[in-house]
Design a protein around this motif. Sequence first.
Motif, PDB file in Angstrom:
ATOM      1  N   LYS A 149       0.805  -1.126  -0.092  1.00  0.00           N
ATOM      2  CA  LYS A 149      -0.025  -0.109  -0.044  1.00  0.00           C
ATOM      3  C   LYS A 149       0.644   1.297   0.136  1.00  0.00           C
ATOM      4  CE  LYS A 149      -4.445  -2.284   2.332  1.00  0.00           C
ATOM      5  NZ  LYS A 149      -5.231  -1.861   3.130  1.00  0.00           N
ATOM      6  N   TRP A 150       2.117   0.915   0.848  1.00  0.00           N
ATOM      7  CA  TRP A 150       2.876   2.316   0.602  1.00  0.00           C
ATOM      8  C   TRP A 150       3.792   2.753  -0.712  1.00  0.00           C
ATOM      9  CZ3 TRP A 150       8.866   2.281   0.797  1.00  0.00           C
ATOM     10  CH2 TRP A 150       9.356   3.348   1.174  1.00  0.00           C
ATOM     11  N   PRO A 153      -0.217   3.165  -4.446  1.00  0.00           N
ATOM     12  CA  PRO A 153      -1.313   3.169  -3.027  1.00  0.00           C
ATOM     13  C   PRO A 153      -3.046   2.928  -4.068  1.00  0.00           C
ATOM     14  CG  PRO A 153       0.087   4.992  -3.766  1.00  0.00           C
ATOM     15  CD  PRO A 153       0.599   4.070  -4.543  1.00  0.00           C
ATOM     16  N   ASN A 209      -7.557   6.667  -6.782  1.00  0.00           N
ATOM     17  CA  ASN A 209      -6.682   6.822  -6.145  1.00  0.00           C
ATOM     18  C   ASN A 209      -7.042   7.300  -4.897  1.00  0.00           C
ATOM     19  OD1 ASN A 209      -4.333   7.153  -3.698  1.00  0.00           O
ATOM     20  ND2 ASN A 209      -3.301   6.959  -5.440  1.00  0.00           N
ATOM     21  N   GLU A 210      -7.362   6.165  -3.571  1.00  0.00           N
ATOM     22  CA  GLU A 210      -7.641   6.284  -2.171  1.00  0.00           C
ATOM     23  C   GLU A 210      -7.303   7.890  -1.635  1.00  0.00           C
ATOM     24  OE1 GLU A 210      -3.442   4.296   0.608  1.00  0.00           O
ATOM     25  OE2 GLU A 210      -6.090   3.814   0.381  1.00  0.00           O
ATOM     26  N   ASN A 211      -6.282   8.099  -2.029  1.00  0.00           N
ATOM     27  CA  ASN A 211      -5.449   9.711  -1.197  1.00  0.00           C
ATOM     28  C   ASN A 211      -6.278  11.159  -2.165  1.00  0.00           C
ATOM     29  OD1 ASN A 211      -3.980   8.519   0.134  1.00  0.00           O
ATOM     30  ND2 ASN A 211      -1.892   8.250  -1.605  1.00  0.00           N
ATOM     31  N   LYS A 213      -9.374  13.815  -2.825  1.00  0.00           N
ATOM     32  CA  LYS A 213     -10.766  14.228  -2.010  1.00  0.00           C
ATOM     33  C   LYS A 213     -11.531  13.718  -2.235  1.00  0.00           C
ATOM     34  CE  LYS A 213      -6.747  16.894   0.905  1.00  0.00           C
ATOM     35  NZ  LYS A 213      -6.759  18.321   1.472  1.00  0.00           N
TER      36      LYS A 213
END
Length: 236
Positions: A149-150, A153, A209-211, A213
């Motif tokens: 995950k790092w 992502p 991507n989960e990052n 917003k």
Amino acid sequence: MSFIEHIINEQSITTETIAFRMLLSLLVGAVVGFEREYHKQPAGLRTHILISMGATLIMLLSIYIPQTFSQYKPADPARLAAQVVSGIGFLGAGAIMKFGFNVKGLTTAASIWVIAAIGLAVGAGMYWATAIATLILLFALIFLDIIEKWIFPAKFIKYLRIYSSAGYDLQTDPISDLLKKHKVNIRTVDIEQTFDDKRTSLYFVIQINENVKINTLSKEIGQIEGVQRVKLQQII
């Protein structure tokens, strides 16, 4: 201590070795199953315990039959245990589920296959192999998941619906440019037009991507000329 050493080193199948190996199999299955249960996977604690103990029992039976009924030859201890390898595939397939464009459960299916092999190792009395395989399996499920995950992502497939104002022919270019700005990958685009009220609806299947917003992205899309409503949802 000598009693435990005797059980560990005992090669023949006795009541004591059966009990010890079955309890060890339960422990190994519980440890791995707890990790899968924690991540809310379809095959969790009970499933892994049952698979591990079942494989151990079959391995014990495979050894016990030629040991006890030696008069019936030829006897191959590996023949019955080998069926676990092929048979466990059905359970693994049941753990794999498809949600729209997403496929879930591949890791759990693999852990089911490995835990069955570990159960066979327990049944055969290969305690060091059991310990090493369990540690490697837990390392792959826990620590490699963090590292993965790092480095990569996680991405999710979502369904983006955009509705235009009445009488406005909504274009895909401004929206596509905005999505690319947020590093959102567009998988497919469908356009639907209604002629009674002259509205345009755009349907995007996006990999996000989960990052990213979500609220910010939806707000910026809503500010594009002609956009009346934005709906972003997970594909299930």
